[in-house]
Design a protein around this motif. Structure first.
Motif, short mmCIF file in Angstrom:
data_model
loop_
_atom_site.label_atom_id
_atom_site.label_comp_id
_atom_site.label_asym_id
_atom_site.label_seq_id
_atom_site.Cartn_x
_atom_site.Cartn_y
_atom_site.Cartn_z
N LEU A 1 41.29 50.17 63.40
CA LEU A 1 41.50 49.09 64.73
C LEU A 1 42.73 49.97 65.60
CD1 LEU A 1 41.78 45.63 63.37
CD2 LEU A 1 39.93 46.55 64.47
N ARG A 2 42.52 49.76 66.78
CA ARG A 2 43.80 50.07 67.71
C ARG A 2 44.65 49.11 67.80
NH1 ARG A 2 42.45 51.98 73.30
NH2 ARG A 2 40.98 50.12 73.33
N LEU A 3 46.00 48.94 67.49
CA LEU A 3 46.94 48.06 67.45
C LEU A 3 47.90 48.25 68.49
CD1 LEU A 3 47.79 47.70 63.58
CD2 LEU A 3 46.15 46.24 65.18
N LEU A 4 48.34 47.22 69.05
CA LEU A 4 49.49 47.33 70.23
C LEU A 4 50.09 46.19 69.97
CD1 LEU A 4 50.92 48.89 72.39
CD2 LEU A 4 49.52 47.44 74.05
N GLY A 5 51.48 46.22 69.57
CA GLY A 5 52.46 45.10 69.46
C GLY A 5 53.20 45.01 71.00
N VAL A 6 53.16 43.93 71.38
CA VAL A 6 53.88 43.73 72.90
C VAL A 6 55.00 42.75 72.58
CG1 VAL A 6 53.59 43.12 75.05
CG2 VAL A 6 51.64 44.30 73.94
N PRO A 7 56.22 43.18 72.69
CA PRO A 7 57.45 42.16 72.70
C PRO A 7 57.26 40.96 73.96
CG PRO A 7 58.33 44.12 73.35
CD PRO A 7 56.96 44.47 73.35
N ALA A 8 56.17 40.39 73.84
CA ALA A 8 55.82 39.62 75.05
C ALA A 8 56.93 38.55 75.33
CB ALA A 8 54.51 38.88 74.77
N ASN A 9 57.63 37.91 74.21
CA ASN A 9 58.69 36.97 74.76
C ASN A 9 59.84 37.63 75.34
OD1 ASN A 9 56.83 35.73 72.88
ND2 ASN A 9 58.55 34.18 72.41
N GLU A 10 60.11 38.83 74.89
CA GLU A 10 61.43 39.51 75.23
C GLU A 10 61.09 40.01 76.80
OE1 GLU A 10 60.23 39.89 72.26
OE2 GLU A 10 62.11 39.62 70.96
N LEU A 11 59.85 40.61 77.01
CA LEU A 11 59.66 41.12 78.30
C LEU A 11 59.22 39.89 79.50
CD1 LEU A 11 56.60 43.88 77.46
CD2 LEU A 11 59.09 44.15 78.30
N ALA A 12 59.10 38.59 78.92
CA ALA A 12 58.75 37.38 79.84
C ALA A 12 60.08 37.07 80.18
CB ALA A 12 57.94 36.57 79.19
N ALA A 13 60.99 36.91 79.19
CA ALA A 13 62.33 36.81 79.56
C ALA A 13 62.95 37.75 80.66
CB ALA A 13 63.22 36.84 78.45
N GLU A 14 62.66 38.97 80.37
CA GLU A 14 63.36 40.01 81.40
C GLU A 14 62.53 39.94 82.66
OE1 GLU A 14 62.44 43.94 80.18
OE2 GLU A 14 63.37 43.73 78.29
N VAL A 15 61.21 39.46 82.55
CA VAL A 15 60.60 38.97 84.15
C VAL A 15 61.44 37.80 84.81
CG1 VAL A 15 58.49 38.27 85.49
CG2 VAL A 15 58.43 40.16 83.64
N GLY A 16 61.80 36.87 84.11
CA GLY A 16 62.67 35.69 84.52
C GLY A 16 62.01 34.50 84.18
N ASN A 17 61.00 34.28 83.08
CA ASN A 17 60.24 33.20 82.99
C ASN A 17 59.72 33.49 81.61
OD1 ASN A 17 58.70 30.86 82.68
ND2 ASN A 17 58.30 30.72 84.89
N ALA A 18 60.22 32.75 80.77
CA ALA A 18 59.73 32.79 79.14
C ALA A 18 58.30 32.20 79.06
CB ALA A 18 60.66 32.17 78.31
N ARG A 19 57.90 31.32 80.00
CA ARG A 19 56.33 30.98 80.02
C ARG A 19 55.32 31.73 80.37
NH1 ARG A 19 56.08 25.11 82.29
NH2 ARG A 19 54.19 25.27 80.95
N LEU A 20 55.73 33.14 80.62
CA LEU A 20 54.80 34.09 81.04
C LEU A 20 54.22 35.16 79.99
CD1 LEU A 20 56.49 34.73 84.68
CD2 LEU A 20 54.44 33.47 84.18
N VAL A 21 54.70 34.77 78.86
CA VAL A 21 54.08 35.60 77.68
C VAL A 21 52.72 36.02 77.99
CG1 VAL A 21 53.59 35.41 75.28
CG2 VAL A 21 55.92 34.75 76.29
N ASN A 22 51.87 34.97 78.17
CA ASN A 22 50.31 35.30 78.32
C ASN A 22 50.03 36.36 79.46
OD1 ASN A 22 51.04 33.51 80.41
ND2 ASN A 22 49.22 32.27 80.45
N MET A 23 50.62 36.26 80.39
CA MET A 23 50.48 37.30 81.62
C MET A 23 50.87 38.45 81.21
SD MET A 23 48.97 35.64 83.85
CE MET A 23 48.44 34.11 83.89
N ILE A 24 51.96 38.66 80.52
CA ILE A 24 52.37 39.99 79.87
C ILE A 24 51.41 40.65 78.99
CG2 ILE A 24 54.04 40.88 78.16
CD1 ILE A 24 55.80 40.14 80.63
N VAL A 25 50.77 39.79 78.01
CA VAL A 25 49.71 40.25 77.16
C VAL A 25 48.44 40.62 77.97
CG1 VAL A 25 48.26 39.74 75.19
CG2 VAL A 25 50.97 38.97 75.18
N MET A 26 48.13 40.02 79.09
CA MET A 26 46.91 40.04 79.70
C MET A 26 47.17 41.29 80.62
SD MET A 26 43.82 39.64 80.64
CE MET A 26 43.63 38.32 79.50
N GLY A 27 48.39 41.54 81.17
CA GLY A 27 48.64 42.88 81.88
C GLY A 27 48.33 44.20 80.88
N ALA A 28 48.95 44.01 79.56
CA ALA A 28 48.74 45.07 78.56
C ALA A 28 47.04 45.36 78.48
CB ALA A 28 49.23 44.67 77.40
#
Length: 181
Positions: free
Chosen positions: A108-135
């Motif tokens: 498998l190809r694996l990619l771990g995305v620190p989505a919670n931290e990236l969403a916090a950087e964007v300014g909204n912790a609820r955007l974890v789903n969009m971080i992962v979808m962008g990846a």
């Protein structure tokens, strides 16, 4: 380009929203898509899953036996669904909430995305789903970021359209992370 994607997490992480968004973006690109959500009776905190199939051909069934791609948003989803990913597939997981990734599958190809931290950087912790979808969009090219962004206007209720700029920023952030990984 086609793909069958399985997404899993818990209610409140936006699993169903992002699945609906992927299907909508595929349709905007004149592809065929199915969206098959499943969730428990809890509004938040229960298991939430969905499958999305995107194809240039007709789709016979929305059911996936072994998905080509899995987007796993928490440890429970990783523990429960990792083994079912098709050989040669892709697993994108939220490394903010997944602490143990099985190491025995080199197929498998694996990619771990620190989505919670990236969403916090964007300014909204609820955007974890969009971080992962962008990846996901960046890694696979199944749909474009532009189509995902256009899809937000179609799937979000009127009261939530004020969040579209933040969602767009989160999609870009996830894509940027995947590009650099």
């Amino acid at each position: 380009m086609s793909d069958n994607v399985f997404m899993a997490g818990y209610g409140g992480q936006g699993i169903l929203l992002v699945g609906n968004l992927l299907a909508c973006a595929a349709i905007l690109e004149d592809k065929n898509a199915t969206y098959f959500p499943a969730y428990g009776p809890e509004k938040r905190g229960g298991a939430a899953t969905c499958t999305v199939i995107v194809s240039g051909e007709e789709i016979g069934s929305p059911v996936i036996g072994h998905p080509g791609t899995a987007l796993l948003f928490n440890q429970l989803a990783m523990d429960k669904y990792f083994e079912g990913i098709a050989s040669g597939g892709l697993c994108i997981y939220n490394s903010s909430l997944v602490e143990q990734v099985p190491q025995h599958r080199s197929d498998l190809r694996l990619l771990g995305v620190p989505a919670n931290e990236l969403a916090a950087e964007v300014g909204n912790a609820r955007l974890v789903n969009m971080i992962v979808m962008g990846a996901y969009a960046e890694l696979t090219g199944v749909v474009s970021l532009d189509s995902l962004k256009s899809g937000l206007d179609k799937i979000l209720p009127e009261r939530n359209k004020r969040f579209i700029p933040a969602n767009n920023q989160a999609l870009d952030c996830g894509a940027d992370f995947a590009r650099k990984a």
